[in-house]
Scaffold this active site. Structure first.
Site, PDB file in Angstrom:
ATOM      1  CE  LYS A 124      -8.976   4.680   4.347  1.00 42.84           C
ATOM      2  NZ  LYS A 124      -8.867   5.054   3.005  1.00 42.84           N
TER       3      LYS A 124
ATOM      4  CB  SER B 218     -12.727  -1.009   2.049  1.00 44.79           C
ATOM      5  OG  SER B 218     -11.416  -1.073   1.973  1.00 44.79           O
TER       6      SER B 218
ATOM      7  NE  ARG C  73      -3.900   1.980   2.539  1.00 43.92           N
ATOM      8  CZ  ARG C  73      -3.792   3.216   3.112  1.00 43.92           C
ATOM      9  NH1 ARG C  73      -2.662   3.544   4.005  1.00 43.92           N
ATOM     10  NH2 ARG C  73      -4.789   3.953   3.238  1.00 43.92           N
TER      11      ARG C  73
HETATM   12  N1  TZP Z   1      -8.346   1.525   6.417  1.00 41.29           N
HETATM   13  C1  TZP Z   1      -9.050   1.536   7.254  1.00 41.29           C
HETATM   14  S1  TZP Z   1      -8.165   2.155   8.754  1.00 41.29           S
HETATM   15  C2  TZP Z   1      -6.895   1.834   7.882  1.00 41.29           C
HETATM   16  C3  TZP Z   1      -7.024   1.517   6.668  1.00 41.29           C
HETATM   17  C4  TZP Z   1      -5.771   1.410   5.615  1.00 41.29           C
HETATM   18  C5  TZP Z   1      -5.460   2.042   8.727  1.00 41.29           C
HETATM   19  C6  TZP Z   1      -5.080   0.858   9.638  1.00 41.29           C
HETATM   20  O1  TZP Z   1      -3.625   1.182  10.297  1.00 41.29           O
HETATM   21  P1  TZP Z   1      -3.580   0.775  11.814  1.00 41.29           P
HETATM   22  O2  TZP Z   1      -1.950   1.571  11.970  1.00 41.29           O
HETATM   23  O3  TZP Z   1      -3.467  -0.594  11.633  1.00 41.29           O
HETATM   24  O4  TZP Z   1      -4.671   1.509  12.457  1.00 41.29           O
END
Ligand code: TZP
Ligand code: MG
Length: 212
Positions: free
Chosen positions: A135, A106, A37
């Site tokens: 995010k 998602s 990603r």
């Molecule tokens: N999609 C929803 S939350 C997220 C993504 C890509 C981030 C997840 O990262 P982390 O650091 O595990 O909370």
């Protein structure tokens, strides 16, 4: 396909480690899926990086998923692609990819989940379950009640994401998650392999306890 511990690479929080180095460390620690990603990298460079990660995952017999980039997924023949609601459509991805390539979607509501399953998604990502700084546009935390609702609405695997760490792992697995997708708790850790191994052991322990 084993979705237990789905690690997503992120060069912004990896203390200088490249996507490839992150993937390698996570694989050593027992990750069962690696997702590439990167929102900034040019496709040409992403293809080079993904080819290397793919090679690594194949040596270990682990699945490799590419975030967002359907064309890159096709070119490197990764195991699949992960798409958000705002990305290219599932329909489009199906046309571009091989029949055996995985498409993850998602979702944040049961309606979206049912729709994605109907359209042929192979698995769902649900989140953020907990607040996350990784995010920025992730929106409000959905919580485990929503996760449970979504899990009960579909029969394809449901992967929880967002703020997941060893302290809340049991709660998300109890809510029905088939696996957890993690960025900061692993990629941001000083020792990725060790952080990964710790989570993996805990997942296996909890799943056994829950008879799953
Ligand atoms: N999609 C929803 S939350 C997220 C993504 C890509 C981030 C997840 O990262 P982390 O650091 O595990 O909370
Ligand atoms: Mg996306």
């Amino acid at each position: 396909m084993n979705y237990d511990l789905y690690i997503i690479t992120d060069q912004r929080i990896s203390h200088g480690k490249s996507h490839l180095e992150v993937a390698e460390a996570a694989l050593t620690g027992g990750a069962t899926v690696i997702q590439f990603r990167d929102k900034e990298m040019e496709d040409s460079e992403a293809i080079e990086v993904c080819r290397k990660i793919y090679e690594l995952t194949k040596k270990k017999g682990i699945s490799f998923i590419v975030n967002d980039r359907v064309e890159v997924t096709r070119i490197v023949q990764a195991d699949g692609v992960h798409l958000g609601q705002e990305d290219q459509s599932l329909d489009f991805a199906r046309k571009i990819l091989n029949q055996n390539q995985i498409i993850g979607i998602s979702v944040d509501t049961a309606e979206q989940a049912i729709e994605a399953e109907k359209e042929g998604a192979d698995y769902l990502g649900v989140g953020p379950i907990y607040p996350t700084a990784t995010k920025l546009d992730a929106g409000r935390a959905l919580g485990v009640t929503r996760l449970k609702e979504i899990k009960e609405a579909v029969s394809i695997p449901v992967i929880a994401i967002g703020g997941i760490d060893e302290d809340n792992l049991e709660e998300v697995l109890r809510a029905g998650a088939d696996g957890v997708a993690v960025i900061s708790a692993v990629v941001g850790a000083p020792d990725i392999t060790q952080a990964c191994r710790k989570l993996k052991n805990k997942i296996e322990y909890i799943k056994k306890k829950l008879n799953r």
